[in-house]
Write a protein that holds these residues in place. Structure first.
Motif, short mmCIF file in Angstrom:
data_model
loop_
_atom_site.label_atom_id
_atom_site.label_comp_id
_atom_site.label_asym_id
_atom_site.label_seq_id
_atom_site.Cartn_x
_atom_site.Cartn_y
_atom_site.Cartn_z
N GLY A 55 0.80 -1.21 0.00
CA GLY A 55 0.00 0.00 0.00
C GLY A 55 0.84 1.27 0.00
N LEU A 56 2.04 1.17 0.55
CA LEU A 56 2.98 2.29 0.55
C LEU A 56 3.82 2.32 -0.72
N HIS A 57 3.61 1.36 -1.62
CA HIS A 57 4.41 1.20 -2.83
C HIS A 57 5.89 1.04 -2.46
N ALA A 58 6.12 0.27 -1.42
CA ALA A 58 7.49 0.13 -0.90
C ALA A 58 7.92 -1.33 -0.82
N GLU A 59 7.20 -2.24 -1.46
CA GLU A 59 7.62 -3.64 -1.43
C GLU A 59 8.72 -3.85 -2.47
N SER A 60 9.85 -4.32 -2.04
CA SER A 60 10.96 -4.54 -2.97
C SER A 60 10.81 -5.89 -3.65
N LYS A 61 11.44 -6.03 -4.80
CA LYS A 61 11.39 -7.31 -5.51
C LYS A 61 12.02 -8.41 -4.66
N GLU A 62 13.12 -8.08 -3.97
CA GLU A 62 13.80 -9.07 -3.15
C GLU A 62 12.90 -9.57 -2.03
N LEU A 63 12.11 -8.65 -1.44
CA LEU A 63 11.22 -9.05 -0.36
C LEU A 63 10.08 -9.92 -0.90
N VAL A 64 9.57 -9.57 -2.06
CA VAL A 64 8.50 -10.37 -2.67
C VAL A 64 9.00 -11.78 -2.96
N LEU A 65 10.20 -11.90 -3.49
CA LEU A 65 10.78 -13.22 -3.78
C LEU A 65 10.93 -14.03 -2.49
N LEU A 66 11.33 -13.36 -1.41
CA LEU A 66 11.45 -14.04 -0.13
C LEU A 66 10.08 -14.50 0.37
N ALA A 67 9.09 -13.62 0.26
CA ALA A 67 7.75 -13.95 0.75
C ALA A 67 7.10 -15.06 -0.07
N MET A 68 7.49 -15.22 -1.33
CA MET A 68 6.95 -16.30 -2.15
C MET A 68 7.39 -17.67 -1.65
N LYS A 69 8.37 -17.67 -0.72
CA LYS A 69 8.84 -18.93 -0.12
C LYS A 69 8.51 -19.01 1.37
N ASP A 70 7.65 -18.12 1.84
CA ASP A 70 7.31 -18.08 3.26
C ASP A 70 6.71 -19.42 3.71
N ALA A 71 6.90 -19.74 4.98
CA ALA A 71 6.35 -21.00 5.53
C ALA A 71 4.84 -20.98 5.60
N ASP A 72 4.24 -19.80 5.65
CA ASP A 72 2.79 -19.68 5.79
C ASP A 72 2.15 -19.52 4.40
N ASP A 91 8.54 -21.78 -10.59
CA ASP A 91 9.09 -22.72 -9.60
C ASP A 91 8.05 -23.14 -8.57
N MET A 92 7.00 -22.34 -8.40
CA MET A 92 5.99 -22.66 -7.39
C MET A 92 5.02 -23.73 -7.86
N GLU A 93 5.26 -24.29 -9.02
CA GLU A 93 4.44 -25.39 -9.53
C GLU A 93 4.37 -26.55 -8.53
N SER A 94 5.42 -26.73 -7.75
CA SER A 94 5.48 -27.86 -6.81
C SER A 94 4.94 -27.52 -5.43
N ASP A 95 4.38 -26.33 -5.25
CA ASP A 95 3.82 -25.98 -3.94
C ASP A 95 2.74 -27.00 -3.57
N THR A 96 2.62 -27.27 -2.27
CA THR A 96 1.69 -28.31 -1.82
C THR A 96 0.34 -27.77 -1.37
N ASP A 97 0.18 -26.45 -1.33
CA ASP A 97 -1.08 -25.86 -0.86
C ASP A 97 -1.96 -25.50 -2.05
N ALA A 98 -3.20 -25.96 -2.04
CA ALA A 98 -4.10 -25.75 -3.18
C ALA A 98 -4.42 -24.29 -3.39
N GLU A 99 -4.56 -23.52 -2.32
CA GLU A 99 -4.89 -22.10 -2.48
C GLU A 99 -3.71 -21.32 -3.03
#
Length: 744
Positions: free
Chosen positions: A501-518, A546-554
């Motif tokens: 919302g602040l337009h402050a999400e970095s690409k590096e942070l997004v890539l990290l969050a795409m691998k979050d445990a939750d 790469d997220m093709e192998s994710d185990t969560d349906a949502e």
């Protein structure tokens, strides 16, 4: 030795806290006897409250009533816990809706100055409105939208006297909304994803630079009155006209509509009132013969996913008011392999039900104190005037029993568990962005969402590092140990969306969050990554694949939805997901749509009719059909049992267009082809000639392959019958085909 003592101390403290945690007994619901023939009489708020039944352990309290409020239709709180109440003061003051469109409605501002939960101070925040239907506090500004006017304004009280003295146009749209009151935009909410959604129309909005920026969606949103979201921003709509208590919750409307089979069983559509009533638009088809109780949801509105912390076991449940049934349904929301399934936790009973025939719950909301709030219009007539015209079943009941005698009242209640204490009144408006961060982990979702919204509105980028630290999971050992009640995944989710919302999400942070445990965080990260996907960023695209192998349906569903931005590059990934999860209903439907280039209905129509004379009419008519007609006639025009007859193959549709125009202009009552339906077809003369020609062109041209309708033809019919007030019957139409002789 010191370290050993510390570990022992911590272990002892943890064990002690665990043993001191409260447990609550299983809910017991003793369903009271049904009153099949209630006396129609206005009760005091206290008397009416005594007739409201809840499961054991829950209590209901009066927060405000008339004359402080009247005809309340929606509630919202600002960051300091002051309550704004939208009032439709002209709504159905008699069966003919006399003066309904006059600017006599209001937004009230209520305050609890002594902290006892009862509102003791009120002021008219905005006066002279036409049926307000959008009310969304920002910071010290409030967004308000009214009926028939597509312009939207923000209001502010600059001198702190409880009355708005600043009015600023934040969305300019000079085109009048001619739709029926029940089919217009309502219930704007600030979504978890920082888009502002409404219950209807193919638009969502972004609040940027003190203005609303409109974004067009692939399809109109599916709702009527009522809109809510869960803890991750999943939206829940309802359609009273279609007798559908909840819909639109399988995917975000930014990707179009997705409906799956068996998202509830048939029993979910059956309400269980404790009061008999005959004031049902559908007539006797919609009441049980044995006790006169409502047998199907008919007037659902103002639903809420409860995200508070004062009703144990109810967090995340969907609460659905049904004012015709004088009840509120509680639905358990289950995630079954990514698919959302709703269930009624009570056996042939409801969470709230009343034996007071004037109890009309129309809105529910999670309050800042953690309670569930209810707006009760407390009135006789609850159906809009298009369906109470002379000749309708409902009009006969209103006249016979005198429902039109009860209006200009209203009550607001709150519900919470008797072993809990409602939380304190918030004071968030004056807090800095840094001070607001702590509330992103609050157990009450109201605080989390308001903290996120206020941080974004402050535009203070000094908090970016701290928010990034939360997303990266910098909780620390002792924070996780001493705050075991915090949902850290949910906190990371809010921090991530706040950065967006602040337009402050970095690409590096997004890539990290795409691998979050939750998985909730991963879903959000994939959605946020679309900013980079649109820029053809190779690292983001590779991470998505790469997220093709994710185990969560949502998560996989969101991966497939976001992959639409690069259909060619992601086709193989989507195909593999389809093969691996062929037995998953959610993923099978999502991948099948994704592999079809025209995966939205409106895109299919554009492709099909782009070179056809009148094709633009058909495409424009689809939007109106989806918004207005499909509610009763079904999404494909094949009719809905007891609600409305089929349009496909109907002789009124395939024959002389004049007959069809006459029905649309004045409505239709009585049996159709020997079959009775639930009430009359309402007139749609409020649409202009072009709009009517467009929707009839879709119905005739697309659904029946019978050609389009000219705007001038609509004008001829409108002029010929401009003085007619009654519904048509098929007998009349057969005896009077075409136009009057003088108009031919």
């Amino acid at each position: 030795m010191k370290h050993l003592l510390l570990i022992c101390f911590v272990a002892t403290l943890f064990y002690s806290c665990q043993n001191q945690a409260k447990t609550y007994k299983d809910e017991i619901y003793q369903k009271p006897e049904i009153d099949p023939t209630p006396e129609l009489v206005a009760l005091s708020a206290e008397e009416s409250m005594s007739k409201i039944h809840l499961p054991d352990g829950f209590k209901i309290e009066l927060v405000a009533n008339e004359p402080m409020v009247s005809e309340p239709i929606a509630l919202a709180w600002d960051g300091n816990g002051r309550m704004y109440v939208a009032q439709m003061n002209t709504y159905m003051q008699d069966a003919d809706a006399t003066d309904e469109d006059e600017p006599w409605s209001r937004v009230m501002l209520l305050d609890d100055t002594d902290g006892d939960g009862v509102m003791d101070k009120s002021s008219v925040f905005i006066d002279s409105l036409v049926l307000p239907r959008i009310i969304l506090p920002l910071d010290d500004r409030v967004i308000v939208g009214v009926t028939y006017d597509r312009n939207i304004y923000s209001y502010r009280d600059t001198d702190n006297d409880g009355v708005a003295d600043e009015k600023i146009l934040i969305l300019e749209d000079p085109v009048r909304d001619n739709r029926n009151l029940e089919h217009q935009d309502a219930n704007m909410i600030w979504g978890m994803d920082n888009w502002l959604y409404v219950s209807n129309d193919p638009f969502r909005y972004r609040f940027e630079d003190d203005r609303l920026i409109r974004d067009t969606l692939p399809e109109p949103m599916p709702g009527q009155y009522g809109l809510t979201q869960d803890e991750v921003g999943r939206l829940y709509f309802s359609r009273a006209g279609g007798e559908i208590p909840a819909l639109g919750f399988q995917q975000n409307p930014a990707y179009g509509q997705l409906t799956l089979k068996d998202h509830w069983d048939e029993s979910f559509l059956e309400p269980w009132p404790i009061i008999g009533n005959l004031d049902v638009q559908g007539g006797l088809n919609r009441v049980r013969e044995a006790d006169n109780t409502l047998n199907r949801f008919t007037a659902v509105s103002g639903q809420e996913v409860y995200l508070g912390d004062k009703m144990p076991g109810a967090y995340g449940d969907l609460f659905i008011p049904e004012p015709v049934g004088r009840l509120i349904r509680r639905a358990k929301v289950k995630h079954v392999d990514g698919k959302i399934v709703l269930e009624n936790p009570y056996e042939k009973a409801e969470f709230i039900a009343s034996t007071d025939p004037l109890f009309r719950p129309v809105f529910t909301s999670t309050g800042p104190d953690g309670s569930l709030y209810i707006a009760d219009m407390y009135r006789g007539i609850i159906q809009e005037g298009n369906w109470t015209g002379k000749g309708s079943y409902l009009r006969e009941v209103v006249d016979e029993y005198g429902y039109d005698r009860f209006f200009q009242r209203g009550r607001i209640y709150r519900v919470y568990h008797e072993e809990m204490t409602p939380g304190p009144k918030p004071q968030l408006l004056d807090k800095s962005a840094g001070e607001l961060i702590q509330y992103l982990s609050h157990p009450n979702g109201w605080w989390r969402m308001n903290a996120q919204k206020l941080i974004i509105l402050k535009k203070d980028l000094s908090v970016v590092d701290e928010l990034e630290g939360i997303v990266k999971g910098n909780e620390g050992f002792f924070r996780t140990l001493f705050h075991e009640d915090i949902d850290f995944g949910l906190e990371r989710l809010h921090a991530l969306w706040t950065l967006e919302g602040l337009h402050a999400e970095s690409k590096e942070l997004v890539l990290l969050a795409m691998k979050d445990a939750d998985p909730r965080v991963r879903v959000a990260a994939v959605r946020i990554s679309e900013r980079y996907l649109k820029e053809n960023d190779p690292a983001i695209l590779a991470a998505l694949i790469d997220m093709e192998s994710d185990t969560d349906a949502e998560v996989l569903q969101q991966v497939v939805l976001s992959a639409r931005l690069h259909l060619d590059a992601t086709k193989e990934m989507v195909t593999q997901i389809q093969k691996k999860h062929s037995n998953n209903e959610l993923l099978a439907a999502t991948t099948a749509e994704n592999l079809n280039p025209s995966f939205s209905e409106i895109q299919m129509l554009k492709d099909k009719y782009k070179m056809v004379n009148g094709g633009s009419q058909i495409v424009a008519g689809y939007v109106i059909f989806k918004d207005y007609c499909s509610t009763c006639h079904g999404p494909e025009g094949k009719g809905i049992d007891q609600l409305a007859p089929p349009l496909v193959g109907s002789p009124r549709v395939t024959g002389d267009p004049t007959t069809l125009i006459k029905i649309v202009m004045n409505g239709l009552t009585g049996p159709v082809d020997g079959k009775e339906y639930n009430g009359p077809m309402a007139p749609a003369a409020q649409y202009d000639d072009t709009e009517i020609a467009n929707v009839l062109s879709y119905i005739r041209g697309h659904l029946n392959d019978k050609g389009t309708v000219w705007r001038v033809s609509v004008g001829y019919v409108r002029d010929a019958y401009k003085d007619r007030k009654e519904y048509w019957t098929l007998k009349e139409l057969e005896e009077n085909p075409g136009l009057p002789a003088a108009k031919k």
